[in-house]
Every structure is written in structure tokens, then in C-alpha cells.
Design a protein around this motif. Structure first.
Motif, PDB file in Angstrom:
ATOM      1  N   SER A  60      39.489  29.817   7.817  1.00 21.76           N
ATOM      2  CA  SER A  60      39.720  31.044   7.042  1.00 21.76           C
ATOM      3  C   SER A  60      38.884  31.074   5.767  1.00 21.76           C
ATOM      4  O   SER A  60      38.551  32.153   5.265  1.00 21.76           O
ATOM      5  CB  SER A  60      41.206  31.175   6.691  1.00 21.76           C
ATOM      6  OG  SER A  60      41.647  30.065   5.927  1.00 21.76           O
ATOM      7  N   SER A 200      41.444  29.909  -2.369  1.00 21.15           N
ATOM      8  CA  SER A 200      41.022  29.091  -1.227  1.00 21.15           C
ATOM      9  C   SER A 200      41.626  27.690  -1.231  1.00 21.15           C
ATOM     10  O   SER A 200      41.399  26.920  -0.304  1.00 21.15           O
ATOM     11  CB  SER A 200      39.492  28.984  -1.090  1.00 21.15           C
ATOM     12  OG  SER A 200      38.922  30.248  -0.848  1.00 21.15           O
ATOM     13  N   CYS A 202      44.380  25.089  -0.358  1.00 21.01           N
ATOM     14  CA  CYS A 202      45.412  25.073   0.681  1.00 21.01           C
ATOM     15  C   CYS A 202      46.780  25.059   0.000  1.00 21.01           C
ATOM     16  O   CYS A 202      47.043  24.187  -0.836  1.00 21.01           O
ATOM     17  CB  CYS A 202      45.239  23.847   1.570  1.00 21.01           C
ATOM     18  SG  CYS A 202      46.515  23.705   2.846  1.00 21.01           S
ATOM     19  N   PRO A 203      47.663  25.984   0.338  1.00 20.45           N
ATOM     20  CA  PRO A 203      48.962  26.036  -0.349  1.00 20.45           C
ATOM     21  C   PRO A 203      49.806  24.777  -0.157  1.00 20.45           C
ATOM     22  O   PRO A 203      50.681  24.496  -0.975  1.00 20.45           O
ATOM     23  CB  PRO A 203      49.651  27.248   0.297  1.00 20.45           C
ATOM     24  CG  PRO A 203      48.530  28.087   0.812  1.00 20.45           C
ATOM     25  CD  PRO A 203      47.474  27.115   1.250  1.00 20.45           C
ATOM     26  N   SER A 210      48.858  24.074  -6.689  1.00 18.72           N
ATOM     27  CA  SER A 210      49.316  24.606  -5.404  1.00 18.72           C
ATOM     28  C   SER A 210      50.827  24.525  -5.301  1.00 18.72           C
ATOM     29  O   SER A 210      51.502  25.494  -4.926  1.00 18.72           O
ATOM     30  CB  SER A 210      48.684  23.829  -4.247  1.00 18.72           C
ATOM     31  OG  SER A 210      47.292  23.907  -4.269  1.00 18.72           O
ATOM     32  N   TYR A 327      45.929  35.325  -4.754  1.00 21.06           N
ATOM     33  CA  TYR A 327      45.589  34.576  -3.545  1.00 21.06           C
ATOM     34  C   TYR A 327      46.823  33.885  -2.982  1.00 21.06           C
ATOM     35  O   TYR A 327      47.105  33.955  -1.779  1.00 21.06           O
ATOM     36  CB  TYR A 327      44.495  33.551  -3.854  1.00 21.06           C
ATOM     37  CG  TYR A 327      44.379  32.472  -2.802  1.00 21.06           C
ATOM     38  CD1 TYR A 327      43.747  32.724  -1.586  1.00 21.06           C
ATOM     39  CD2 TYR A 327      44.921  31.207  -3.020  1.00 21.06           C
ATOM     40  CE1 TYR A 327      43.658  31.740  -0.613  1.00 21.06           C
ATOM     41  CE2 TYR A 327      44.834  30.224  -2.053  1.00 21.06           C
ATOM     42  CZ  TYR A 327      44.206  30.497  -0.853  1.00 21.06           C
ATOM     43  OH  TYR A 327      44.127  29.522   0.114  1.00 21.06           O
ATOM     44  N   THR A 330      49.254  36.271  -1.344  1.00 25.06           N
ATOM     45  CA  THR A 330      48.838  36.629   0.016  1.00 25.06           C
ATOM     46  C   THR A 330      49.102  35.490   0.987  1.00 25.06           C
ATOM     47  O   THR A 330      49.619  35.700   2.095  1.00 25.06           O
ATOM     48  CB  THR A 330      47.342  36.996   0.033  1.00 25.06           C
ATOM     49  OG1 THR A 330      47.120  38.103  -0.827  1.00 25.06           O
ATOM     50  CG2 THR A 330      46.880  37.344   1.441  1.00 25.06           C
ATOM     51  N   GLU A 331      48.745  34.269   0.597  1.00 26.07           N
ATOM     52  CA  GLU A 331      48.970  33.119   1.458  1.00 26.07           C
ATOM     53  C   GLU A 331      50.449  32.930   1.761  1.00 26.07           C
ATOM     54  O   GLU A 331      50.828  32.609   2.882  1.00 26.07           O
ATOM     55  CB  GLU A 331      48.423  31.848   0.797  1.00 26.07           C
ATOM     56  CG  GLU A 331      46.908  31.758   0.763  1.00 26.07           C
ATOM     57  CD  GLU A 331      46.323  31.502   2.139  1.00 26.07           C
ATOM     58  OE1 GLU A 331      46.675  30.483   2.745  1.00 26.07           O
ATOM     59  OE2 GLU A 331      45.515  32.331   2.593  1.00 26.07           O
ATOM     60  N   GLN A 334      51.913  34.907   4.500  1.00 25.47           N
ATOM     61  CA  GLN A 334      51.476  34.514   5.838  1.00 25.47           C
ATOM     62  C   GLN A 334      52.049  33.167   6.285  1.00 25.47           C
ATOM     63  O   GLN A 334      51.915  32.794   7.444  1.00 25.47           O
ATOM     64  CB  GLN A 334      49.952  34.456   5.880  1.00 25.47           C
ATOM     65  CG  GLN A 334      49.285  35.784   5.577  1.00 25.47           C
ATOM     66  CD  GLN A 334      47.773  35.659   5.420  1.00 25.47           C
ATOM     67  OE1 GLN A 334      47.218  34.568   5.432  1.00 25.47           O
ATOM     68  NE2 GLN A 334      47.101  36.787   5.275  1.00 25.47           N
ATOM     69  N   MET A 335      52.667  32.457   5.353  1.00 23.97           N
ATOM     70  CA  MET A 335      53.190  31.135   5.666  1.00 23.97           C
ATOM     71  C   MET A 335      54.549  31.227   6.335  1.00 23.97           C
ATOM     72  O   MET A 335      55.351  32.098   6.041  1.00 23.97           O
ATOM     73  CB  MET A 335      53.320  30.297   4.382  1.00 23.97           C
ATOM     74  CG  MET A 335      52.004  29.864   3.779  1.00 23.97           C
ATOM     75  SD  MET A 335      52.233  29.135   2.149  1.00 23.97           S
ATOM     76  CE  MET A 335      53.189  27.681   2.566  1.00 23.97           C
TER      77      MET A 335
END
Length: 342
Positions: A60, A200, A202-203, A210, A327, A330-331, A334-335
């Protein structure tokens, strides 16, 4: 220490003007820093070869680049002999997991990445007479006994601790770069990167920003290890990319090492309260035991980079957190709930 919410502005990549087109290999190009570097180099109209084994890199991160005719994706692990990718002018070695939970999963592979991977890339650089930049780390200073850390400080590292695979791997890679420079004429640059953050990431990579972002945005308590008195210096990703590119563009005499990071120092507790303040949330925090060998203090002396590279970070922590927050929002949408950090 309080962090205010500044007015947002566009954070698009700005082209640095016309340059001779180069073929540039970015090892670890699908990772956090690597993908930002690939975007910036393509924006400057270079041909970019992104090499990644996707153990921690994410498709991604580079999805928007796949249709660019100047972007070449090579799925490969640099601990193995490199495939024939043709001549290159520059090599950025960003290929190693940087988050402790990730690099501790397979510490032997982490060491191989840092050592065997460095050898493979250095051999390519020598064969092509290419400039090569090693992304070393502030972790070479270990749990420092002096602050801020300058490049001549030799560090305080536990060679048999859980972080040693990364810390000692990076130290060994620096030695390899220096030896190739001395014996083979390799055109090296060594950057010691301090904590970097931004879109960008990684969560679930386990790094403090993070963790705090995901926990705060999901309504969970923020987890602080120890008392939160340990300090870090946080550099926004666009500033770090500018520093790496300035080092690559410097004369071959600028071999380094160079500290690249933001010299503004914050306690972990101040970071946590600042993120909660930005979001307007109450300070609900859980405290846990400090992990073994976790550094108590981390702050770069960037005098050398400022003098030789004319580089210094421009974006404050408050600004950078606000550029990063959308960001993570948004992440998070989707998680899966099971992936949200506790």
C-alpha cells in the motif's frame, strides 16, 4: 510540556528542480522511510528501483507508484545474492525493520539483513562506482551516558540484550561501510537516523507515536512504559528525507557518520499528553514496566549535519503530529478491531 494544534497546510512533496536523471536503488523501498524516498525521487524524475522482501514493507505504501514507467519493483531479500538490475548511480540501504517488536521476531535474520545485506549492496556499489548511503541509527548509541549524542560518542550497548540484533547489526554495518571505503574505494555515506514519524507508518509497528495515535483515536488508554520520563526526539518524515538526500548529494568526502534527527527533546509522558491535548481527550494513561535496554535519553547533536549538509529539520512536533493524524484516522477505519493496540 504542551503541544498546540497549528493551522494545517499542504504537505505535498516539492520538487527540487531539474537534475540529471539517475538510476537509484532503494533497498527497503516499500517501508516507511523507503516509500517516502521513492515518491520524492520519482518526483525529481529519476528512475527508481524499489527492492523489498515485504516482511515489514507494505504494498500500500507504493501502490500509487506501480504505474509510473520510471518505477521498477523488485521483490527480493538483500541477504541473498542480488538479482541483475543493471547499473545504478546511487544506492540507499534502508532495508531493515526499525521497530523493536518487528526486528525481535527473527533476530538472526535482522543481523543477516544488516551484515550480509550491507555486503551485497556494497559489492554492487563498488562494481557500478555508485554512491551508497547506509541508514544507520541512533540505536548505535544504546542507552547513552551523555546527551545530546554527537557522532564521536561510542555508545553504551548491551551486546546480549533483546535489542542487540538491531543495535549491533547497525554498528557492524557501519564498520563494513568504513572498511569498503578504506580498502575498495566505496563512495559511502552513513546516516544515523533518530526517531522519525509521519504518514505510511505501520499502525501496528509498536513504535511510540504509532501506539499513541492508534490508542488515542480508538478511545483506548495510552500505554506508557516506565514512568514516562525517558526522552526522545521526533523528526517528521519529510525533514528526514531531505536530510538523507542532502547527504547523498554531498561531496564524496562527506562519508559520515551524520546524525539526522530533530534536536528538540520531549519526554514520552509529554508526547502522550500532547497527542491527547490535540484530540481534546482526557489524560487516561496505563503504565507498564519499562522493557529491557530501553534507552532513557535520546537526542541528536546535529551540528555536523547543519555545517556540512546545510540541513536542519523545519517541522515542529505539533505540526508533524497534525499532518500524521489524518493518516492514522484513515488506517484505523480500515483496521480490524483485533489489530488495535491495547
Amino acid at each position: 510540556m504542551s503541544l498546540h494544534r497549528p493551522k494545517l497546510h499542504s504537505n505535498r512533496t516539492i520538487s527540487r528542480g531539474p537534475k540529471a536523471r539517475r538510476r537509484i536503488l532503494v533497498a527497503g523501498g516499500a517501508g516507511f522511510l523507503g516509500s517516502h524516498l521513492c515518491h520524492t525521487l520519482l518526483n525529481d524524475e529519476h528512475v527508481v528501483i524499489c527492492m523489498d522482501n515485504f516482511e515489514t514493507g507494505r504494498m500500500s505504501n507504493i501502490a500509487l507508484l506501480l504505474s509510473d514507467p520510471n518505477f521498477i519493483l523488485v521483490r527480493h531479500d538483500i541477504i541473498d545474492p542480488l538479482p541483475d538490475i543493471g547499473p545504478v548511480d546511487e544506492i540507499y540501504n534502508l532495508a531493515c525493520a526499525a521497530s523493536p517488536p518487528k526486528y525481535q521476531i527473527d533476530p538472526i535474520h535482522t543481523l543477516k539483513t544488516n551484515i550480509w545485506g550491507a555486503i551485497n549492496l556494497l559489492e554492487l556499489a563498488v562494481s557500478c562506482d555508485a554512491k551508497i548511503l547506509q541508514s544507520s541509527t541512533s540505536e548505535v548509541y544504546g542507552d547513552p551516558e551523555t546527551s545530546p549524542q554527537s557522532e564521536d560518542y561510542r555508545g553504551c550497548v548491551n551486546t546480549m540484550g533483546p535489542r542487540a540484533c538491531y543495535d549491533e547489526g547497525k554498528r557492524a554495518a557501519e564498520t563494513l561501510f568504513y572498511d569498503y571505503y578504506q580498502t575498495r574505494g566505496a563512495r559511502i555515506r552513513v546516516a544515523r537516523i533518530f526517531n522519525t514519524y509521519g504518514p505510511s507508518m505501520c499502525p501496528t509497528d509498536g513504535r511510540v507515536i504509532s501506539n499513541f495515535m492508534v490508542q488515542a483515536l480508538s478511545g483506548a488508554p495510552l500505554t506508557i512504559y516506565g514512568h514516562g520520563n525517558q526522552t526522545r526526539s521526533f523528526c517528521y518524515v519529510s525533514d528526514m528525507i531531505a536530510g538523507l538526500m542532502a547527504l547523498m548529494a554531498a561531496p564524496d568526502s562527506a562519508v559520515g557518520p551524520y546524525n539526522l534527527g530533530n534536536p528538540e527533546e520531549f519526554t514520552i509522558a509529554a508526547l502522550a499528553h500532547g497527542i491527547l491535548e490535540i484530540l481534546g481527550l482526557p489524560p487516561i494513561i496505563h503504565y507498564r514496566d519499562l522493557p529491557q535496554d530501553d534507552p532513557r535519553q535520546r537526542c541528536p547533536d546535529i551540528t555536523k549535519a547543519n555545517r556540512d549538509l546545510n540541513w536542519a529539520p523545519r517541522i515542529s512536533l505539533a505540526e508533524g503530529l497534525n499532518y500524521t493524524m489524518p493518516y492514522f484516522e484513515t488506517e484505523l477505519r480500515q483496521m480490524k478491531p483485533a489489530l488495535i493496540a491495547e
